[in-house]
Design a protein around this motif. Structure first.
Motif, PDB file in Angstrom:
ATOM      1  N   VAL A   1      37.792  40.245  41.748  1.00 38.53           N
ATOM      2  CA  VAL A   1      38.893  40.386  41.621  1.00 38.53           C
ATOM      3  C   VAL A   1      39.991  40.524  41.199  1.00 38.53           C
ATOM      4  O   VAL A   1      40.327  38.710  40.425  1.00 38.53           O
ATOM      5  N   LYS A   2      41.004  41.466  40.278  1.00 39.57           N
ATOM      6  CA  LYS A   2      41.485  40.875  39.298  1.00 39.57           C
ATOM      7  C   LYS A   2      43.175  40.903  40.162  1.00 39.57           C
ATOM      8  O   LYS A   2      43.243  40.587  39.435  1.00 39.57           O
ATOM      9  N   GLN A   3      43.943  42.115  41.121  1.00 41.98           N
ATOM     10  CA  GLN A   3      45.036  41.608  40.714  1.00 41.98           C
ATOM     11  C   GLN A   3      45.605  39.679  41.560  1.00 41.98           C
ATOM     12  O   GLN A   3      46.631  39.271  41.563  1.00 41.98           O
TER      13      GLN A   3
ATOM     14  N   ILE B   1      46.881  33.326  38.800  1.00 41.52           N
ATOM     15  CA  ILE B   1      46.976  32.245  37.281  1.00 41.52           C
ATOM     16  C   ILE B   1      47.901  32.679  36.858  1.00 41.52           C
ATOM     17  O   ILE B   1      48.525  31.590  36.264  1.00 41.52           O
ATOM     18  N   GLY B   2      48.395  33.631  36.576  1.00 32.96           N
ATOM     19  CA  GLY B   2      49.455  34.402  35.769  1.00 32.96           C
ATOM     20  C   GLY B   2      50.717  33.060  35.553  1.00 32.96           C
ATOM     21  O   GLY B   2      51.553  32.665  34.470  1.00 32.96           O
TER      22      GLY B   2
ATOM     23  N   SER C   1      44.963  46.948  39.609  1.00 37.07           N
ATOM     24  CA  SER C   1      44.591  47.611  41.464  1.00 37.07           C
ATOM     25  C   SER C   1      43.561  48.714  41.227  1.00 37.07           C
ATOM     26  O   SER C   1      43.244  48.914  42.657  1.00 37.07           O
ATOM     27  N   HIS C   2      43.905  49.848  40.562  1.00 37.10           N
ATOM     28  CA  HIS C   2      42.572  50.034  40.302  1.00 37.10           C
ATOM     29  C   HIS C   2      41.323  49.582  40.259  1.00 37.10           C
ATOM     30  O   HIS C   2      40.706  50.159  40.399  1.00 37.10           O
ATOM     31  N   HIS C   3      40.924  48.712  39.665  1.00 33.26           N
ATOM     32  CA  HIS C   3      39.513  48.181  39.278  1.00 33.26           C
ATOM     33  C   HIS C   3      39.167  48.360  40.708  1.00 33.26           C
ATOM     34  O   HIS C   3      38.400  47.398  41.413  1.00 33.26           O
TER      35      HIS C   3
ATOM     36  N   ASN D   1      40.611  38.152  48.615  1.00 34.46           N
ATOM     37  CA  ASN D   1      41.171  38.242  47.748  1.00 34.46           C
ATOM     38  C   ASN D   1      41.145  40.038  47.649  1.00 34.46           C
ATOM     39  O   ASN D   1      42.496  40.155  47.154  1.00 34.46           O
ATOM     40  N   ASN D   2      40.526  40.531  47.975  1.00 32.16           N
ATOM     41  CA  ASN D   2      40.411  41.857  48.227  1.00 32.16           C
ATOM     42  C   ASN D   2      40.823  42.395  49.280  1.00 32.16           C
ATOM     43  O   ASN D   2      39.873  43.737  49.612  1.00 32.16           O
TER      44      ASN D   2
END
Lengths: 304, 304
Positions: free
Chosen positions: B112-114, B120-121, B190-192, B253-254
């Motif tokens: 999950v990338k968002q 983390i950011g 978000s696309h991922h 998380n997604n």
């Protein structure tokens, strides 16, 4: 005439003189190959309503004769194997019934067994023995060129003989499946249909659904669905590539069992959906931990 | 110090001096093996909160150092790879953030990338570069002993760099994935998350559900479910044997993307259910015919 035998010492003789396979698709053509290669039948012939399939079977050299007319194939056959879609059974049985000689054994390879008894049984004359069967084996490919002799090795074949079946006929069909490499299990047709609804029919329905859902997404995303399919989706697409007519007939002919198990599935999916929506992590983790154990069971049972 | 390079001529030098892998499970340990075997890093070390996993990684010889304390692993690292479950990202990032030296690249391998960007950011100091990643590869096995260096070959790796990412950092991470054999695709987080919801997350949820439904059946039928699993069910059990904690975190998380695609799936399943109940054979056959084409697309895309 050959003598039937359950003796499995070295080089057993043929079990059948002439086997007529009605429907030369994946399963029919795999059986044709196995029956010849393993010396189980002296002669294997086929009938198929598709002239193209007949020509292909002859070209492949997997049958001695092929005809679009079942009567030609049946002449002199001591075993008839129906390997057409389940929905065609009543029509096929009605057509071939009057042509069958006393003592002939009729079996099938369909995925639904109550329907086999219901649709074939009434059309067979006295003295013709019906022993329905279901090899739990297959691939997502179709047609005579897709078959191979080893398809049944290490797999189960379930036989569902009706009450009062001829013992000798049952023994011969059992021995046939053993010789192609399968382990035979005998059970009630209704029990078969209930077990297979969960192990085979529901998984196919779900796979067909999810692949359809994905393919309905807009063109742009669809190509990305294929591109990134290694994340789990591709396993479903293999199953969802199985023969459409065969599977249509499975669902139409095992309706009650499929709808019942589908109801259980929907309830369970709804519970997980709710756990996701409400962030109930422990419930998700517990569920996922439980399903791991089932996989271990399948590996232990050497069916992985 | 090594110099980063996107030059892929013969025998390129190491891309990184010291790579710290946080979490030495299936993906982390596969990366550790690949980074060493392919000469991508001069040194690979790991941290894992499990002392047992650390000991195993050392015993396997896939890392130079292993510690339950991330600070030890991070010392001198120019690349940090998070390969712990997505749900742990915020805590891990908060712990390691203050220890990271300027110029360090931080990446991850989560599904999950968002959430990776979100969790983390904010914990990374200025001058530390975050390039989230997701290798679309895996097996149903877990732990450091389950990994292998070739896991990523021929697979996609999706990178989702935030707006304004350091170009040089992105190039180095891209090159890392190329050298382990993957093809890199760059997209919006978000696309991922939307694409992977259908290609990976929903298939896993469905597989977990159906295996759970089967395992809830009474003890007698359960053993038969395993016995006759070759009819389709076993393909689902493999997916449903994947790591429970990892997948719990994916769904939590997604959530929005998974729930949205699940709604579409449920609508489609209900339509097929209705077609079965009402005996609408043509609708079933049309649907099953359409899904076959998707499989062909996957074979053509060499992802089968």
């Amino acid at each position: 005439m050959s003598t039937a035998s359950t003796d499995t010492t070295s080089a057993p003789g043929p079990l059948f003189d002439r086997v007529a396979i009605i429907g030369i698709g994946l399963i029919g053509s795999s059986l044709a190959r196995a029956l010849a290669e393993y010396g189980i039948a002296r002669q294997v012939v086929c009938a198929d309503r598709s002239a193209e399939a007949c020509a292909k079977a002859l070209e492949l050299g997997i049958v001695a004769e092929a005809s679009t007319d079942p009567a030609t194939a049946l002449a002199g056959a001591d075993l008839v194997i129906l390997s057409t879609p389940v929905g065609s059974y009543a029509a096929v049985a009605e057509a071939i019934g009057p042509l069958l000689k006393r003592g002939t054994i009729v079996t099938d390879v369909g995925s639904v067994k109550q329907a086999a008894l219901r649709d074939i049984g009434p059309h067979l004359p006295d003295g013709v023995h019906l022993i329905p069967g279901h090899p739990v084996a297959g691939t997502e490919h179709s047609g005579p060129e897709a078959g191979f002799a080893t398809l049944f090795q290490g797999r189960w074949c379930i036989l569902t003989p009706p009450t009062g079946s001829d013992r000798h006929a049952l023994e011969r069909v059992t021995e046939l499946w053993r010789r192609v490499g399968s382990t035979v299990e005998i059970m009630e047709a209704s029990h078969h249909d209930r077990v297979l609804a969960i192990t085979s029919h529901l998984p196919h329905l779900i796979a067909y659904t999810i692949v359809g859902t994905a393919s309905d997404l807009e063109e742009d995303t669809k190509s990305e669905v294929i591109k990134f399919s290694a994340g789990g989706f591709r396993d479903f697409t293999r199953i969802a590539a199985s023969d459409p007519v065969m599977w249509r007939d499975v669902f139409l002919n095992n309706r009650e069992a499929v709808l019942e198990i589908l109801q259980r599935f929907t309830e369970d999916l709804t519970a997980l959906q709710r756990a996701i929506r409400w962030g109930e992590g422990q419930q998700l983790q517990d569920h996922f931990t439980k399903t791991r154990a089932v996989r271990r069971g399948i590996i232990d049972a050497k069916q992985a």
